[in-house]
Design a protein around this motif. Sequence first.
Motif, mmCIF file in Angstrom:
data_model
loop_
_atom_site.group_PDB
_atom_site.id
_atom_site.type_symbol
_atom_site.label_atom_id
_atom_site.label_comp_id
_atom_site.label_asym_id
_atom_site.label_seq_id
_atom_site.Cartn_x
_atom_site.Cartn_y
_atom_site.Cartn_z
ATOM 1 N N VAL A 148 19.101 26.999 2.698
ATOM 2 C CA VAL A 148 18.118 26.131 2.055
ATOM 3 C C VAL A 148 16.991 25.848 3.039
ATOM 4 O O VAL A 148 17.238 25.598 4.223
ATOM 5 N N LYS A 149 15.776 25.867 2.539
ATOM 6 C CA LYS A 149 14.604 25.448 3.316
ATOM 7 C C LYS A 149 13.640 24.787 2.335
ATOM 8 O O LYS A 149 12.858 25.457 1.649
ATOM 9 N N VAL A 150 13.741 23.468 2.223
ATOM 10 C CA VAL A 150 12.938 22.711 1.262
ATOM 11 C C VAL A 150 12.233 21.581 1.993
ATOM 12 O O VAL A 150 12.832 20.888 2.817
ATOM 13 N N ASN A 151 10.977 21.397 1.658
ATOM 14 C CA ASN A 151 10.183 20.304 2.218
ATOM 15 C C ASN A 151 10.019 19.235 1.143
ATOM 16 O O ASN A 151 9.607 19.542 0.024
ATOM 17 N N VAL A 199 15.625 28.241 -1.965
ATOM 18 C CA VAL A 199 17.073 28.205 -1.768
ATOM 19 C C VAL A 199 17.588 29.633 -1.919
ATOM 20 O O VAL A 199 17.099 30.389 -2.742
ATOM 21 N N ASN A 200 18.541 30.000 -1.094
ATOM 22 C CA ASN A 200 19.118 31.331 -1.168
ATOM 23 C C ASN A 200 20.351 31.252 -2.056
ATOM 24 O O ASN A 200 21.311 30.547 -1.744
ATOM 25 N N VAL A 201 20.301 31.971 -3.183
ATOM 26 C CA VAL A 201 21.390 31.953 -4.159
ATOM 27 C C VAL A 201 21.780 33.391 -4.504
ATOM 28 O O VAL A 201 21.073 34.337 -4.166
ATOM 29 N N HIS A 202 22.897 33.529 -5.210
ATOM 30 C CA HIS A 202 23.341 34.845 -5.674
ATOM 31 C C HIS A 202 22.806 35.087 -7.084
ATOM 32 O O HIS A 202 22.795 34.197 -7.924
ATOM 33 N N CYS A 203 22.379 36.315 -7.332
ATOM 34 C CA CYS A 203 21.892 36.724 -8.648
ATOM 35 C C CYS A 203 23.060 36.705 -9.634
ATOM 36 O O CYS A 203 24.175 37.107 -9.299
ATOM 37 N N ASP A 204 22.809 36.235 -10.856
ATOM 38 C CA ASP A 204 23.852 36.186 -11.874
ATOM 39 C C ASP A 204 24.222 37.573 -12.398
ATOM 40 O O ASP A 204 25.335 37.766 -12.887
ATOM 41 N N LEU A 205 23.318 38.523 -12.315
ATOM 42 C CA LEU A 205 23.598 39.872 -12.818
ATOM 43 C C LEU A 205 24.244 40.771 -11.765
ATOM 44 O O LEU A 205 25.203 41.472 -12.049
ATOM 45 N N THR A 206 23.698 40.765 -10.560
ATOM 46 C CA THR A 206 24.129 41.720 -9.545
ATOM 47 C C THR A 206 24.918 41.095 -8.399
ATOM 48 O O THR A 206 25.451 41.807 -7.572
ATOM 49 N N ASN A 207 24.927 39.791 -8.308
ATOM 50 C CA ASN A 207 25.587 39.048 -7.231
ATOM 51 C C ASN A 207 24.939 39.302 -5.869
ATOM 52 O O ASN A 207 25.534 39.050 -4.832
ATOM 53 N N GLU A 208 23.711 39.817 -5.877
ATOM 54 C CA GLU A 208 22.960 40.034 -4.642
ATOM 55 C C GLU A 208 22.291 38.717 -4.234
ATOM 56 O O GLU A 208 21.698 38.038 -5.070
ATOM 57 N N PRO A 209 22.355 38.324 -2.954
ATOM 58 C CA PRO A 209 21.667 37.098 -2.537
ATOM 59 C C PRO A 209 20.151 37.316 -2.468
ATOM 60 O O PRO A 209 19.686 38.402 -2.128
ATOM 61 N N GLY A 231 0.834 -1.201 0.000
ATOM 62 C CA GLY A 231 0.000 0.000 0.000
ATOM 63 C C GLY A 231 0.867 1.248 0.000
ATOM 64 O O GLY A 231 2.073 1.193 -0.213
ATOM 65 N N LYS A 232 0.228 2.396 0.266
ATOM 66 C CA LYS A 232 0.925 3.685 0.232
ATOM 67 C C LYS A 232 1.432 4.062 1.622
ATOM 68 O O LYS A 232 0.734 3.874 2.615
ATOM 69 N N HIS A 233 2.638 4.628 1.641
ATOM 70 C CA HIS A 233 3.260 5.088 2.880
ATOM 71 C C HIS A 233 3.834 6.483 2.622
ATOM 72 O O HIS A 233 4.451 6.729 1.593
ATOM 73 N N HIS A 234 3.621 7.407 3.571
ATOM 74 C CA HIS A 234 4.039 8.794 3.419
ATOM 75 C C HIS A 234 5.270 9.078 4.285
ATOM 76 O O HIS A 234 5.337 8.659 5.438
ATOM 77 N N PHE A 235 6.222 9.809 3.701
ATOM 78 C CA PHE A 235 7.410 10.237 4.414
ATOM 79 C C PHE A 235 7.615 11.723 4.122
ATOM 80 O O PHE A 235 7.366 12.173 3.014
ATOM 81 N N GLU A 236 8.079 12.467 5.137
ATOM 82 C CA GLU A 236 8.377 13.882 4.954
ATOM 83 C C GLU A 236 9.776 14.179 5.457
ATOM 84 O O GLU A 236 10.202 13.643 6.476
ATOM 85 N N TYR A 237 10.476 15.023 4.711
ATOM 86 C CA TYR A 237 11.830 15.413 5.071
ATOM 87 C C TYR A 237 11.946 16.928 4.954
ATOM 88 O O TYR A 237 11.422 17.522 4.019
ATOM 89 N N ASP A 238 12.636 17.534 5.914
ATOM 90 C CA ASP A 238 12.963 18.961 5.852
ATOM 91 C C ASP A 238 14.443 19.072 5.529
ATOM 92 O O ASP A 238 15.294 18.643 6.312
ATOM 93 N N ILE A 239 14.731 19.637 4.364
ATOM 94 C CA ILE A 239 16.104 19.749 3.889
ATOM 95 C C ILE A 239 16.630 21.134 4.228
ATOM 96 O O ILE A 239 15.980 22.143 3.941
#
Length: 181
Positions: A41-44, A66-76, A17-25
């Motif tokens: 990073v804050k991903v479910n 996800v917190n990344v830097h902009c390719d144009l301005t390098n601002e997070p 049957g079906k089983h549910h799992f959750e992870y916080d990354i």
Amino acid sequence: MKSLKEFTIPFVGLKIGKHHFEYDIEQSFFEHFEYEDFNDVKVNVDLVLEKKSTLLELHFKISGWVNVHCDLTNEPYNQDIENDFDLVVKFGDEYNDENIDLLILPHGSYEVNIQQYIYELIILAVPIKRIHPGVEDGTLDSEILKKLEELSPKLKEDETKVELEDMDPRWNTLKKLLTDK
């Protein structure tokens, strides 16, 4: 690379049957993979494992940022991401993960590790070109943006005016020949 225990699912003890799992990354997950493109990073991850008599079906669904830097301005900035993926786990003579959505485990296996699939799912959900939302709507005030605008090429309208002024008048009579057909 050593596998993380919390991402190993022992499916032998599960009922059909079906089983549910959750992870916080979070960021520590990517430090394990030595991936340094993300600032934070804050991903479910929502995983539905459907156990059948001869195979397993896994449906991954991720959402978060996800917190990344902009390719144009390098601002997070925080980039929202969403992705989903289906994986079928079958049993065979030897381990085989050559197909993208099919994993073959040897007979007698009792657990499956999903950390690599979660890692790839998050990485592939991030756009190739990362542009700060403030750049698109014009609300970001950055020195880099001001310098880019200053150094950007002029509009085509200005170029066509310059070309018309610099044109030799003898060409105008030749152009009339083209339009007199």
